[in-house]
Design an enzyme around this catalytic site. Structure first.
Site, mmCIF file in Angstrom:
data_model
loop_
_atom_site.group_PDB
_atom_site.id
_atom_site.type_symbol
_atom_site.label_atom_id
_atom_site.label_comp_id
_atom_site.label_asym_id
_atom_site.label_seq_id
_atom_site.Cartn_x
_atom_site.Cartn_y
_atom_site.Cartn_z
ATOM 1 N N SER A 1 36.741 35.725 33.471
ATOM 2 C CA SER A 1 37.970 35.484 32.736
ATOM 3 C C SER A 1 37.654 34.779 31.438
ATOM 4 O O SER A 1 36.647 34.072 31.329
ATOM 5 C CB SER A 1 38.898 34.636 33.590
ATOM 6 O OG SER A 1 39.818 33.935 32.798
ATOM 7 N N HIS B 1 47.617 50.095 58.407
ATOM 8 C CA HIS B 1 48.635 49.221 57.825
ATOM 9 C C HIS B 1 48.009 47.929 57.291
ATOM 10 O O HIS B 1 48.662 46.885 57.276
ATOM 11 C CB HIS B 1 49.725 48.869 58.841
ATOM 12 C CG HIS B 1 50.267 50.049 59.577
ATOM 13 N ND1 HIS B 1 51.410 50.701 59.205
ATOM 14 C CD2 HIS B 1 49.809 50.719 60.668
ATOM 15 C CE1 HIS B 1 51.640 51.697 60.046
ATOM 16 N NE2 HIS B 1 50.690 51.741 60.933
#
Lengths: 510, 510, 510, 510
Positions: B297, B176
């Site tokens: 970026s 999880h």
């Protein structure tokens, strides 16, 4: 002493209550959950599928724990007796109570209630629900795959039997739903048989990847207890363990593979169903379905609709939808267990059960259908379906290049008839040659256009000529026998293992 | 004579023109088609994939025609010379001219132009584009599958190598996405290796269903010419023929199976990629990717983004989308060939090539990634990840039922710390017992919480303990060697067949 | 001074080289990438779709930067001149060089090369590729949707026209592919028209969610420059901005919605195509397609295959496969931009272009098809298709309960004929009544079974009676006009905005 | 008379028995069906969804029949009384008996049993199950869509409320799961809100295409009875009829559209869930979920797992799988009704109910989650997340071209720190300039790197600055109110219609 006893009772009650209300949560988590959350997260619906398998897993795990000395004899005996009881009497309803997160929690609560916390609380040593549920799924899936292959084998045997009765039933073969060339019903049906034969092959291959045991992997890191994974796997009739314990709890590619196999098989079935729908239409009337597989209309009293074939065609959508769902669920899940995996399982059950039922019903439908030999024969030679043979004859007997012959005959068809006159004209126009002067006669044209003669010439391996079909039937039967034998071995291995497991379980109790 | 010659020239020109303009249509169909229709129906884009295979198919078919006496020696020699020429010089561009319906029509037109209609028009005897294209697809797909398995084998060998370097690198295992229990990087990576190993198994199984030859099935009903299907299959290195000739041209379940295999493999890759993205985030920093596999970026100069992993994760969508497309295309198609099948093929090529490229790139990315042992070690014991071991110790050494021990430790965690005090308190509260009075000491608690000690105890088959991992590595290596050997045999068989085919082709020309 | 100049030149060269080789990466990232990685990550193939849109986005952004004083007049003028140049001359090939990560990087490198780093490097202020690409996609998609709706409108107008010519063409309506009740071709075709009308509606609705501008959102957090997002949106002809800047760069639900709309439309088309295939089969012969939309066989010279309809039916698979792909790509992506989104875009272009082309081609195919009135009329009354009317007559004129009448007529059909005798017998058997004694006559039975009479009675809204169909045609035409008008307004708005943008751009340069 | 009476009783019994055993089949079809076929074809499971709607449809149909004089007063009164009874008492269990093909057959059998064949057999006049079931589906779907929009509106209101409490909660924004630039939690949450807002818009649009009435279309050709379709549509609260009666029974694009809308909405939810999973991981700890939405492990006592978010993420797979299934079912179906359509409906119910439940639960989960402001603030400025602002400052205040500034700062980051020294060095290296000599100071660098200052500067529409967020909140609230109002109008219209229908029904009985 009495005090301790009462105290224990209180604590047991608290534990069971806590499992009902808070599920295994009590220690770590507070507060109550709304019914909405509980039902959203519950896997109880799907857990009915694996409840029986879970009992077997419990037994095998317990035998292993005992053999390894991880659990003492007394709690082992008491737990095993309860498990055997449940198996004989059927699971008590409370085990499926929606308030439990899953059947595993429900069963553990039941054991604790019956055996007391001191014994009932010991079964989950050395395992986790992560490996437990993965083992249950593989165990049940194994059975489903065997049942599915049984149905496919029955379907193939029906196709082979019906084909063997129709080696002389001529019919038009189609391409683009247009009359193309004559063939026989036997040839046509065996094309479908081959597809279902490959479906069986796929399930066989998937079976070997499915029939391996995750048990003992615990949450994913195995366990500090000295478990013997091979022994448990053996007891459950698996071919071995899933090696890596993290892989064992988090992998569901075996399930994707099986759903993909079901999807392909349903698509193969959808093609047969499409033909059943078309062939039973009043335009075609090649087949007359048994009333049992049709329905009428609530308003149009004359209707006899091929509903079974239509629903089956649609179920190809349902099963491939299950595949789409399962694939998206898996996408991008990091290691190891994530609760997302729970949502995948119902799609697996839907796929295998729809696939099995469809194969069984398709076998039934085809075995009871009446094929209309007269209609098929009438259509076999219609629509210039023997034109290819005519072109080939021009090549073979008159030495005309194939492409030229093709164009000549095509031009003839365009004129609306294929006879010596139209061919002569077309030969002049398309290739500047006189076919007549090359010896073409009306008789030769007629012979080339004869349906049964054309089929008889198609004697290459796998073609429609009688001898070729008989040879094909032999191969098909041999392959079917081979699959049937393999399946029998699988069934036997499974049955023997489970019988042995039961006898070991009973031996422990004695 | 001269007159005939001119006439022939005119006719040849007419035929070729007709194939360019009207495609094989001239005899039967009138009128021109708009560019829109032509481009909508053309398969030329996808045909680049099968152009080379098509040459091999032509050669094998021609050798068979000659051997069976269906074609005379002279046209056979002339045609074969042209085919060998094309192979050596590369396909002439005109073959791919968009005005042809497909590469088969383009090639036939070229042969007719070069060899004259009388010879060039004879290659298509005893076959149809239906069996021709099915043969080409299987031939090319065979190569693609071999290349894909090569990439998967390389990926597995990288995983095995990196794992073997990290058997002692402790890290937290997750369920999880929460810290669950300590494990090692080796254990974790081998879980992925096992998934890719099964992918290889699926491709091996699919290969045996793919590597069969449809040639000689013609449109679907085989042919009146005395073809030898087994000989042609053998020349092309197939394991045999696709038995039923109707099945041979209409079945695409082999393609669906391969795309499904690619989909599952890409989903396995997507799980690795998800981990790469998470592990390279600045929260986790378990891995530092080589700059080559990242980008920055255009606006944020500090960024180092795991773009390769992200694109690969997304490609799981692209490949499963190809599966969805191919499945829907097949749904409900009646026998035998329908033009719908043409639209399926590009999805097959997309699936296999994306899958192959992804496996290769993933191998590269993982082989160059740096794993941060320090960060992993720090996190390995964080977040109470050893609590399970503590509960197990309470069971083993203090005889407390597992569920009780689990609840006690869970309550301890809830208090924010796991030590002798919090456990004593939790024992009182949850089970009414004093752990201290049962002999629990601070030392025992510490020992139970020790990361490396806990891992060392997990020595069951497939667990993270060093010995278990070493054993697992042996098995993984052996399986990999087995797959590699199998693949080598396949490659060898294929290469020898094609070499033999070439030498037979050249022998014919001499 | 000269020194500085040379230095600048060197630096410019370095920057451009770096963009070619390392893409925007130079500052942050080292090392070279293999061709494999570069091609795997490159979006250049798909970028051809948005290259023109990107120029418009550059112009609008530049005008906004200038108006807000973010960029000085000189660099603005120089950059705009270059942009206008590119638009007039076409994009230089180098912009699409595969070595650039995408067209945005390629274009920036070109601008820097031409204008120098000091000017060329200023265009990307206040934006990021994240908002830039999202704006380009919406801009181009807008055009694609308009073209798609144009095609759908043409398809609907063809359906309406053909229907209006066939209000008196009776034919059998089908359920379950069985003759059910008579209807008219007009009624049948208008059923399809309504489906395509709703497709238009869906595209209209999706258009309003698509036509909003992400520009100015930069990476996701907008920018520290004083940008005016509304002004840029206005220049580009958007209806406004995408409000939240994080949503603006990361949302692709507008794309999913459009692909879903395309999928539904293709499924509607697949149903028409299925009918075209069946209706043009030689069993049915309701329709004769223009040769242009069919093909023949390479081997069977008589064939005229409905290939266009088959390929179109298959393209429903291709487009829904694009939807499956796009949906899986989106699943589970955290905010904000992830490179996965790049992989989604080609699926969008594939969906919209296949959908547009299919609608156009379907319009063409239906407009040129010949419907065979005679065959349709013959079949209209076949297979007891008027049995429902007969049952209804028994209810209306003889007061028999509907279910009873239904059973009586059904029993009659089962006997093989529907006449006064068989009905009398069935009445006795099923309901114990004598229909004859209740006044049923042979004439009344014949009248009830009359095809045209039955159709004429079906005058309820939307039914096949002539008046009802005429009314339906009016509504269809009005809806079509409404959609056409709306579309014209959209086109006009778009054109005016782009014209204004150009004139503003040119004004800046002057 | 008595004889007739007995006879009638016998016949009634026969009819009802026949409907139980043979379903509406008796007249036309012979022989019994196996349980397998019956259960394979039965839609009873899914029919529970539409049973209540079916009663309303019966009432409206009956009122219309009466008003048009198609049915006499007495049978109308008797039937209506029975219908009202069923509605008040609940449907009798026998109606859902699995032996009936569907709930429509079950209900008709019940009516015949209660009212006698002479009355009970008259309700089905002028309609067919084809239009009946299509009407029921739209009626029920209408309610489901309203409930779904209600849940989405609640989810949006939670997002807006939580956002309004966190306009000052700074956090890192992410791209590629890497720290990118600072933003606020409000900005982030409102990005999701906008996506769900568009989901509402899609449902609104789909509602208008759904809420139209097929009734009176009968099998597809409408009916010879003088039905008033508009009146029945009005009684049921539809916005009008589905115009073309063939379209009315065979179209399911409204269902596909709704399932597609649900799929997109679930994908939007899956993105939130992915963030919840990541944010609640111990690496990130941005959010602490309420215990109610988490679970612990059966073996690891320390675990607190975000199970609700995981299951919801997985349900995106389930719902998109339903879309895949429904789309494949529709593919290639010819007009008009085919039984395949029955198999589609359960996928529709699964999609809408999972979507509704997920939206409701997500609202609950987010409303009870605690966001950790401290952790978010700490991370907001980490990992050079303010580097963009620094580059922008170099552009704005030092006139450096953006691409140069970007490269300088990128080089600084690569050196591991961003301060005056590293920037000076980078300026020299990348652009040959001294930033210091251009006036850059340590203070200016610090100011540029300040998180809250950077956010405050991002005041463009839709950005994270406080004023921009407040403006966004206003817009979001207004849109939400608009949707809520619209939904209230829909609900009111629906309620009033049904109330009116009931009162008309009761008036008939009196």
């Amino acid at each position: 002493m009495a005090l301790i006893c009462i105290r224990t009772i209180i604590i047991v009650k608290k534990v069971v209550e806590s499992m009902q209300k808070d599920r295994i949560r009590q220690g770590r988590l507070s507060d109550d959950r709304s019914e909405d959350v509980i039902s959203y997260l519950s896997s109880m619906d799907a857990d009915h599928w694996i409840a029986d398998a879970d009992l077997l897993v419990d037994m095998a795990h317990l035998l292993m724990l005992r053999r390894q000395g991880i659990i003492d004899e007394e709690p082992a005996r008491i737990l095993m007796a309860l498990l055997l009881d449940m198996q004989e009497q059927g699971m008590p309803a409370q085990v499926f109570d929606d308030r439990y997160e899953d059947v595993h929690a429900g069963k553990e609560a039941y054991l604790i209630e019956k055996a007391g916390i001191d014994h009932g609380g010991r079964l989950h040593m050395g395992r986790s629900r992560n490996d437990e549920v993965a083992t249950c799924i593989r165990l049940r899936l194994r059975d489903e795959m065997i049942a599915g292959m049984d149905a496919l084998i029955r379907l193939r045997s029906v196709l082979i039997r019906v084909a063997s009765e129709h080696t002389g039933t001529v019919m038009p073969g189609f391409t683009h739903l247009q009359h193309a060339q004559p063939t026989t019903l036997a040839h046509h049906l065996l094309a479908h048989e081959q597809a279902f034969s490959r479906d069986c092959g796929r399930f066989r291959d998937a079976y070997t990847r499915t029939n391996r045991c995750p048990l003992g992997s615990a949450a994913f890191a195995s366990t500090g207890y000295p478990v013997d994974r091979e022994y448990a796997a053996d007891l459950l009739g698996f071919d071995g363990v899933v090696l890596n314990t993290m892989d064992a709890v988090s992998a569901r590619d075996f399930a994707l593979e099986v759903i993909a196999g079901c999807s392909i098989s349903m698509l193969n079935a959808s093609r047969v169903c499409e033909e059943v729908v078309i062939w039973s239409s009043s335009f075609v009337k090649f087949v007359n379905l048994a009333d049992a597989h049709t329905s009428t209309s609530s308003i149009m009293p004359q209707k006899k609709n091929p509903d079974t074939a239509e629903v089956m065609r649609a179920k190809a959508g349902t099963v491939t939808g299950a595949l789409a769902a399962a694939m998206m669920i898996i996408k991008g899940l990091p290691m190891s267990y994530n609760r997302d995996l729970q949502e995948l399982t119902p799609h697996l059950w839907r796929a295998v059960s729809e696939c099995r039922k469809s194969a069984a019903l398709l076998a039934d439908m085809l075995s009871k259908a009446e094929f209309n030999r007269e209609r098929m024969e009438v259509e076999a030679g219609a629509e210039f379906s023997t034109a290819t043979e005519l072109a080939d004859m021009l090549v073979r007997e008159h030495g005309i290049p194939f492409r030229t012959a093709h164009n000549i005959v095509g031009r003839g068809v365009r004129s609306g008839r294929l006879d010596i006159e139209s061919l002569e004209e077309a030969g002049q126009e398309m290739a500047g040659i006189s076919l007549r002067s090359q010896g073409l006669t009306s008789e030769k044209v007629s012979a080339a256009l004869d349906v049964r003669r054309g089929i008889a010439m198609r004697g290459a391996t796998g073609g429609p000529a009688a001898a070729a079909v008989e040879q094909m039937l032999s191969v098909c039967r041999a392959d079917l026998d081979n699959d049937r034998e393999w399946l029998d071995i699988m069934k036997k291995g499974r049955t023997e293992a489970i019988t042995h497991l039961h006898s070991e379980a009973r031996r422990l109790v004695q």
